[in-house]
Design an enzyme around this catalytic site. Structure first.
Site, short mmCIF file in Angstrom:
data_model
loop_
_atom_site.label_atom_id
_atom_site.label_comp_id
_atom_site.label_asym_id
_atom_site.label_seq_id
_atom_site.Cartn_x
_atom_site.Cartn_y
_atom_site.Cartn_z
CB THR A 176 -2.48 -8.86 -0.89
OG1 THR A 176 -1.91 -8.74 -2.20
CG2 THR A 176 -1.90 -10.05 -0.15
CB ALA A 195 -8.54 -6.45 7.32
CG HIS A 226 3.90 -1.78 -4.70
ND1 HIS A 226 2.73 -2.48 -4.85
CD2 HIS A 226 4.88 -2.61 -5.17
CE1 HIS A 226 2.98 -3.67 -5.37
NE2 HIS A 226 4.27 -3.78 -5.57
CG ASN A 261 -1.86 -1.17 1.23
OD1 ASN A 261 -2.03 -1.82 0.19
ND2 ASN A 261 -2.47 -1.47 2.36
#
Ligand code: OAD
Length: 226
Positions: A169, A212, A101, A84
């Site tokens: 993910t 989550a 990322h 993220n």
């Protein structure tokens, strides 16, 4: 611990591939590649400006906070790597976060090659706060076709991990989708937390299907009680 967009979904940050996800509304090849940025920088700036505005309104959720608690209280090392680009792990209290990322709140300058914290709005005329060059700033995020950050550090942790947990993910984007294989090769127990089974779910010893916020908090409670 590897996290993906699903951990931030309940904070109001859209995922990429769920219904109404970012890649449902935009073609990633028009936004998230170096070629797209060269072809239509204004579109790419607009996309990331909008995501920064959206992130400013989002708050970390119970899953981010539970992972911060695990990092603080677990009597072993907990390495957190995220795909993220948001800062919700940090705002949830995590002090170590590996952003493979890149980060939405950072820009990099193609003139001086520096990377810097930078919120707010950018366009093709923005100047680099470090070297003053105009029109050389790009979002400090990893685009398709680029090599993710910190791969050496991540591979080192995978080679020595004994528990690997992937949260929210889809298992569609490599190299992150392949981390579970490295963890298995190191002899780790593997756990997937997702609202639905991921593309690589067969590689996990345990699946915890759920949101989550609830599932991560429960796992952290169990790990801290052991
Ligand atoms: P995806 O959008 O591909 O997947 C999100 C996953 O989270 C899906 O498997 C959902 O089932 C799950 N999910 C959604 N809401 C959830 C919730 N509340 N609780 C638990 N799970 C939930 O996002 P990523 O796998 O992170 O890369 O995407 C990987 C990369 O693809 C991103 O980093 C980005 C994107 O293109 C780049 O931009 C380079």
């Amino acid at each position: 611990v590897l996290t993906g967009a699903g951990i931030s979904a309940e904070s109001g940050v859209p995922t990429f591939r769920d219904a109404d996800g970012l890649w449902e509304r935009h073609n990633p090849m028009d936004i998230a590649t170096p070629e797209a940025f060269r072809r239509d920088p204004a579109l790419v700036y607009r996309f990331y400006n909008a995501r920064r505005t959206q992130l400013a309104r989002a708050q970390p959720n119970a899953a981010h906070e539970a992972l911060a608690r695990l990092q603080r209280d677990f009597p072993g090392e907990v390495f957190l790597v995220t795909q993220n680009v948001d800062d919700l792990h940090e705002r949830g209290g995590s002090t170590q976060v590996c952003h493979m990322h890149g980060e939405l709140l950072a820009m990099s300058c193609t003139a001086c090659e520096r990377s810097m914290r930078a919120g707010g709005e950018f366009d093709g005329s923005s100047t680099c706060p470090a070297c003053g060059a105009s029109g050389k700033l790009r979002p400090d995020v990893v685009w398709f076709g680029e090599i993710p950050y910190h791969m050496d550090a991540i591979e080192m942790r995978l080679a020595e991990c004994d528990l690997f947990v992937a949260i929210g993910t889809s298992g569609l984007v490599y190299p992150a989708a392949g981390f579970v294989r490295h963890a298995l090769a190191a002899g780790a127990t593997t756990v997937e937390i997702n609202s639905q089974l991921s593309e690589v779910t067969d590689l996990f010893h345990h699946q915890r299907t759920g949101l989550a916020t609830a599932a991560v908090s429960a796992l952290v409670d169990e790990l801290l009680q052991q």
